[in-house]
Design an enzyme around this catalytic site. Structure first.
Site, PDB file in Angstrom:
ATOM      1  N   TYR A 145     -28.850  45.301 -16.781  1.00  0.00           N
ATOM      2  CA  TYR A 145     -29.276  46.518 -17.486  1.00  0.00           C
ATOM      3  C   TYR A 145     -30.770  46.681 -17.262  1.00  0.00           C
ATOM      4  CZ  TYR A 145     -30.446  49.652 -21.397  1.00  0.00           C
ATOM      5  OH  TYR A 145     -30.921  50.687 -22.169  1.00  0.00           O
ATOM      6  N   ASP A 240     -36.859  42.982 -12.223  1.00  0.00           N
ATOM      7  CA  ASP A 240     -36.950  43.535 -13.583  1.00  0.00           C
ATOM      8  C   ASP A 240     -37.139  42.344 -14.527  1.00  0.00           C
ATOM      9  OD1 ASP A 240     -34.801  45.569 -15.755  1.00  0.00           O
ATOM     10  OD2 ASP A 240     -36.641  44.433 -16.101  1.00  0.00           O
ATOM     11  N   LYS A 268     -41.350  44.263 -23.485  1.00  0.00           N
ATOM     12  CA  LYS A 268     -41.103  43.317 -24.580  1.00  0.00           C
ATOM     13  C   LYS A 268     -42.335  42.469 -24.912  1.00  0.00           C
ATOM     14  CE  LYS A 268     -36.186  43.313 -23.480  1.00  0.00           C
ATOM     15  NZ  LYS A 268     -35.473  43.889 -24.638  1.00  0.00           N
TER      16      LYS A 268
HETATM   17  P1  KE4 Z   1     -36.438  49.328 -23.131  1.00  0.00           P
HETATM   18  O1  KE4 Z   1     -36.412  50.723 -22.530  1.00  0.00           O
HETATM   19  O2  KE4 Z   1     -35.334  49.111 -24.137  1.00  0.00           O
HETATM   20  O3  KE4 Z   1     -37.817  48.930 -23.642  1.00  0.00           O
HETATM   21  O4  KE4 Z   1     -36.171  48.294 -21.911  1.00  0.00           O
HETATM   22  C1  KE4 Z   1     -35.023  48.460 -21.133  1.00  0.00           C
HETATM   23  C2  KE4 Z   1     -34.721  47.136 -20.453  1.00  0.00           C
HETATM   24  C3  KE4 Z   1     -35.041  46.995 -19.116  1.00  0.00           C
HETATM   25  N1  KE4 Z   1     -34.797  45.837 -18.459  1.00  0.00           N
HETATM   26  C4  KE4 Z   1     -34.239  44.781 -19.103  1.00  0.00           C
HETATM   27  C5  KE4 Z   1     -33.974  43.520 -18.331  1.00  0.00           C
HETATM   28  C6  KE4 Z   1     -33.897  44.869 -20.471  1.00  0.00           C
HETATM   29  O5  KE4 Z   1     -33.332  43.810 -21.084  1.00  0.00           O
HETATM   30  C7  KE4 Z   1     -34.147  46.063 -21.170  1.00  0.00           C
HETATM   31  C8  KE4 Z   1     -33.770  46.237 -22.619  1.00  0.00           C
HETATM   32  N2  KE4 Z   1     -33.078  45.161 -23.228  1.00  0.00           N
HETATM   33  C9  KE4 Z   1     -32.222  45.501 -24.347  1.00  0.00           C
HETATM   34  C10 KE4 Z   1     -31.562  44.199 -24.821  1.00  0.00           C
HETATM   35  N3  KE4 Z   1     -30.389  43.928 -24.091  1.00  0.00           N
HETATM   36  C11 KE4 Z   1     -32.991  46.171 -25.438  1.00  0.00           C
HETATM   37  C12 KE4 Z   1     -32.258  46.269 -26.754  1.00  0.00           C
HETATM   38  C13 KE4 Z   1     -31.829  47.693 -27.024  1.00  0.00           C
HETATM   39  O6  KE4 Z   1     -31.352  48.377 -26.092  1.00  0.00           O
HETATM   40  O7  KE4 Z   1     -31.948  48.093 -28.199  1.00  0.00           O
END
Ligand code: KE4
Length: 428
Positions: A145, A240, A268
């Protein structure tokens, strides 16, 4: 049984105002049943819900809170920063400071651009790669993701070698067609896809350790082969590291596995709990980015002084001597404890960890990709989750998410977690 009535009431109100009652789907507890907790406050390794229940927290805001919640140095710095205003829409020295800190720890990047989320980071990195190569297609891996940009919400077309299909309504087929999807850890499929399609492939984007189907580690040689093939064919390799950055090690997965990507996405931890994402890479690619180059990307709050402050303080703390050996010690203690608890309880699980991110799968199969992760018994996990919650341990509310440990987790926290896990595993 704990009382969750205040959370329930808030959730009922939220449902009338916000889709699904939450501002990000995974928080809704859909994968584990029941109502989500509404959190009042957090400190160190603990979070406290609106009913006054406390929990040892292994979600840590999905990774950012590696120091623990409300770290004194971060809070103090933010209190000072907020007195100077919250946003100027103009450059500040803070952005230079965070950029310097990040580039020092991630030498594969010559330049870095701050954005407001991991989604923005990956979306922008892919645009830069397409602008740099003049090619349109991208490769991603099943189960990875990278945020919710249209072209990344794609599942494998029938037969992994065909083009992607939208994974969500609202994503036009024409977008998905430019996204090729492969099984993670499958070197044969990777080789044949790249040998066949390389002329039209701008980049490969990968989670070097997959944290979005739990915690899946790269097989020996997988990342090395990916690096060799992308270099050979002029394909931009994007790591990523939104989740793995500063998490798998101080220098992320790229330092841990010794692989130098062409671009890196971060998020993060580098925001210390405030909205920050970042993408960077080799100067010849980053010079494509506006206003230096023609590839457009912008953001009203990018480089926001409060977010930069939280990120700077967090990375300063992480840079201190011995921090990562402390994290490793805590993570090892939890790993040993959970594996032993499962054995003693006669439960069949598989446990994986990379640095201070981990996952316990309820399966007897070795988990190496999306398909094998999906052999896990999500039902069993949700029963485990609910029992742990009731025992005061807050795990990620899905079998297919990673858990995280912070510097604030004490030996006592970990002992309590292992004891709760043994009791819960006996009864599922
Ligand atoms: P954000 O747009 O949520 O800040 O980041 C997206 C993203 C991109 N790349 C990786 C490897 C990620 O894990 C994420 C977001 N992670 C999720 C947890 N699985 C965020 C939690 C959520 O969607 O509320």
């Amino acid at each position: 049984m704990r009382n969750f009535s205040a959370s329930k009431k808030l959730f009922q109100r939220a449902l009338h105002l916000i889709p699904g009652g939450v501002n990000s789907p995974v928080r809704a507890f859909r994968a584990v049943g029941g109502n989500p907790l509404f959190i009042e406050r957090a400190k160190g390794s603990k979070i406290y819900d609106v009913d006054g229940n406390s929990y040892i927290d292994y979600v840590l805001s999905w990774g950012p809170m590696i120091l623990g919640h409300a770290h004194p140095a971060v809070v103090k710095a933010l209190k000072n920063a907020v007195m100077k205003g919250t946003s100027y829409g103009a450059p500040t020295a803070l952005e230079i400071e965070l950029a310097e800190l990040v580039l020092k720890v991630y030498p594969s990047m010559d330049k870095v651009r701050m954005v407001n989320s991991g989604t923005e980071a990956t979306m922008s990195a892919i645009r830069a790669a397409r602008g740099f190569t003049g090619r349109d297609k991208i490769i991603k891996f099943e189960g990875c993701y990278h945020g919710h940009a249209d072209g990344l919400l794609v599942k494998a077309g029938s037969g992994a070698a065909t083009f992607g299909l939208p994974d969500s309504p609202g994503v036009p087929k024409s977008y998905a067609r430019n996204t090729l999807t492969l099984p993670y850890n499958d070197i044969t499929a990777l080789k044949s896809m790249i040998e066949k399609e390389w002329r039209s492939i701008a980049c490969v984007i990968i989670e070097p350790v997959v944290g979005n189907i739990g915690c899946v580690l790269p097989k020996q040689g997988f990342l090395e082969t990916l690096r060799k093939l992308t270099k050979k064919h002029g394909i931009v390799l994007i790591f990523d590291e939104v989740m793995t950055g500063f998490r798998v090690s101080f220098g992320g997965a790229q330092a841990y596995y010794g692989i130098k990507p062409d671009m890196t996405c971060l998020g993060k931890v580098i925001g210390g709990g405030l909205p920050v994402g970042a993408y960077g890479g080799k100067k010849e690619i980053m010079s494509m980015i506006s206003p230096e180059g023609p590839v457009y990307q912008a953001g009203t709050l990018s480089g926001n002084p409060l977010a930069m402050t939280a990120g700077i303080e967090t990375i300063r703390e992480l840079s201190k001597q011995g921090i990562y050996s402390q994290l490793e010690k805590k993570s090892e203690m939890l790993e040993k404890g959970l594996i032993d608890a499962a054995k003693r309880a006669g439960a069949t699980t598989r446990f994986y960890r990379a640095g201070s991110m981990f996952c316990t799968y309820f399966t007897a199969t070795d988990v190496v990709d999306y398909k094998t992760a999906k052999t896990a018994d999500a039902e069993k996990f949700s029963r485990f989750f609910s029992q742990m919650l009731d025992k005061g341990v807050n795990l990620a509310p899905s079998q297919f998410e990673a858990g995280f440990i912070s510097l604030a987790h004490s030996e006592k926290d970990i002992d309590l977690t292992v004891k709760a896990a043994f009791e819960a595993l006996k009864n599922i």
